[in-house]
Design an enzyme around this catalytic site. Structure first.
Site, PDB file in Angstrom:
ATOM      1  N   ARG A 119     -58.315   3.970  40.463  1.00  0.00           N
ATOM      2  CA  ARG A 119     -58.994   4.702  39.400  1.00  0.00           C
ATOM      3  C   ARG A 119     -57.925   5.321  38.491  1.00  0.00           C
ATOM      4  O   ARG A 119     -56.871   5.748  38.969  1.00  0.00           O
ATOM      5  CB  ARG A 119     -59.871   5.825  39.974  1.00  0.00           C
ATOM      6  N   HIS A 138     -59.939  -3.334  33.700  1.00  0.00           N
ATOM      7  CA  HIS A 138     -60.709  -3.049  34.924  1.00  0.00           C
ATOM      8  C   HIS A 138     -61.401  -4.320  35.453  1.00  0.00           C
ATOM      9  O   HIS A 138     -62.637  -4.391  35.515  1.00  0.00           O
ATOM     10  CB  HIS A 138     -61.736  -1.924  34.689  1.00  0.00           C
TER      11      HIS A 138
END
Ligand code: GLV
Length: 308
Positions: free
Chosen positions: A223, A271
């Site tokens: 993250r 991502h």
């Protein structure tokens, strides 16, 4: 059993197909077509709009579509219903694939060779023996453990760090906060695969990056909030760190004017290191629905206090 698919922006077609094949009796509703809300037993969710789950009075299971539940748990409107996170064996292999490529990319100095190619320069750079290149994996959950294994197969010296003790025969283990400095000091290529929790947020800041040996590289596919972005830039610009491969960011999509896009030592991907795929992920959803029906303990149930 009625399942609500509440994943704005995620294509439901593959999910409908895979869930119907595994559980023909399941009624799948695709948000925002929720129908009679009292009939909904479970919700398969990814970034649900705040408040939506509160509208479902009969909800007994919130099954997250992703392996990371940090976004879901941060929603103050989340009803007090059991939450299960995804376990998708497809994500585990995708993440290992991504990390292996990035480790090899930094190890073999491919960014430097790309720069030399642009200048039409035939120049051999010093090579470091693979067995002496120390890779460090932060996080030894399902993804970290498998990734460590795959990286080790190339011959790298692999260590892993986790908060709680995990014994893996192919990894030098470091456990608990006290060992983090020693783990960082022995790590040439750092890979972050931690869950995001209040205790892991900002875990990679100026102090930690300074502990890495000069010339180290950082790979983050966990993250964005694990990494203090300004501190990474400073460590790259000072010459202390040699490069970074980043798949996750504090703000996603990464804003067009963000310095990461054009930084010569940073590689950016949007991502994509590991994406949930219905073919490999639907079996867990169906198993948890079966368990819900039978009153059995859920798989991968989230501990809301621990945060994963
Ligand atoms: C993706 O980031 C996930 O949490 O599965």
């Amino acid at each position: 059993m009625v399942l609500l698919f509440l994943c704005p922006g995620v294509n439901p077609v593959g999910w409908s197909r895979e869930l119907a094949a595994l559980m023909p009796e399941l009624e799948l509703r695709i948000w925002p077509e929720v129908g009679d809300v009292t009939q909904i037993d479970a919700a398969l969710v990814w970034q649900p709009p705040p408040g939506e789950l509160q509208r479902l009075p009969g909800l007994r299971l919130i099954q997250c579509l992703g392996m990371g539940v940090d976004g879901l748990l941060a929603d103050s409107t989340l009803p007090p219903v059991p939450v299960a996170r995804m376990f998708d064996p497809g994500i585990v292999t995708q993440m290992a694939e991504y990390v292996c490529e990035a480790v090899l990319y930094h190890h073999r100095r491919l960014a430097d060779y790309a720069a030399l190619q642009r200048e039409r320069r035939w120049q051999r750079l010093p090579w470091q023996d693979t067995v002496r290149r120390r890779v460090g994996i932060l996080g030894l959950g399902e993804i970290g453990a498998h990734t460590a294994r795959q990286v080790q197969r190339f011959g790298f010296a692999v260590a892993g760090w986790s908060r709680s003790p995990k014994v893996l025969e192919y990894v030098a283990g470091f456990y608990g906060d006290d060992t983090l400095p020693a783990f960082l000091q022995r790590t040439d290529i750092l890979v972050c695969l931690l869950p995001l929790t209040p205790t892991t947020r900002d875990i990679l800041g100026a102090r930690e990056l300074a502990l890495l040996p000069a010339g180290a590289c950082v790979i983050n596919c966990a993250r964005g909030e694990h990494l203090v972005e300004a501190d990474l830039l400073a460590a790259l610009d000072s010459g202390h760190l040699a490069g970074a491969t980043l798949d996750v960011f504090r703000q996603e999509p990464l804003p067009p004017d963000h310095p990461f896009w054009t930084h010569p030592k940073i590689r950016v991907t949007p991502h994509v290191a590991g994406l949930t795929h219905p073919r490999t992920a639907a079996p867990l959803v169906v198993e948890n629905l079966r368990r819900l029906q039978a009153g059995e303990p859920l798989l991968h149930r989230v501990d809301r206090v621990r945060g994963y």
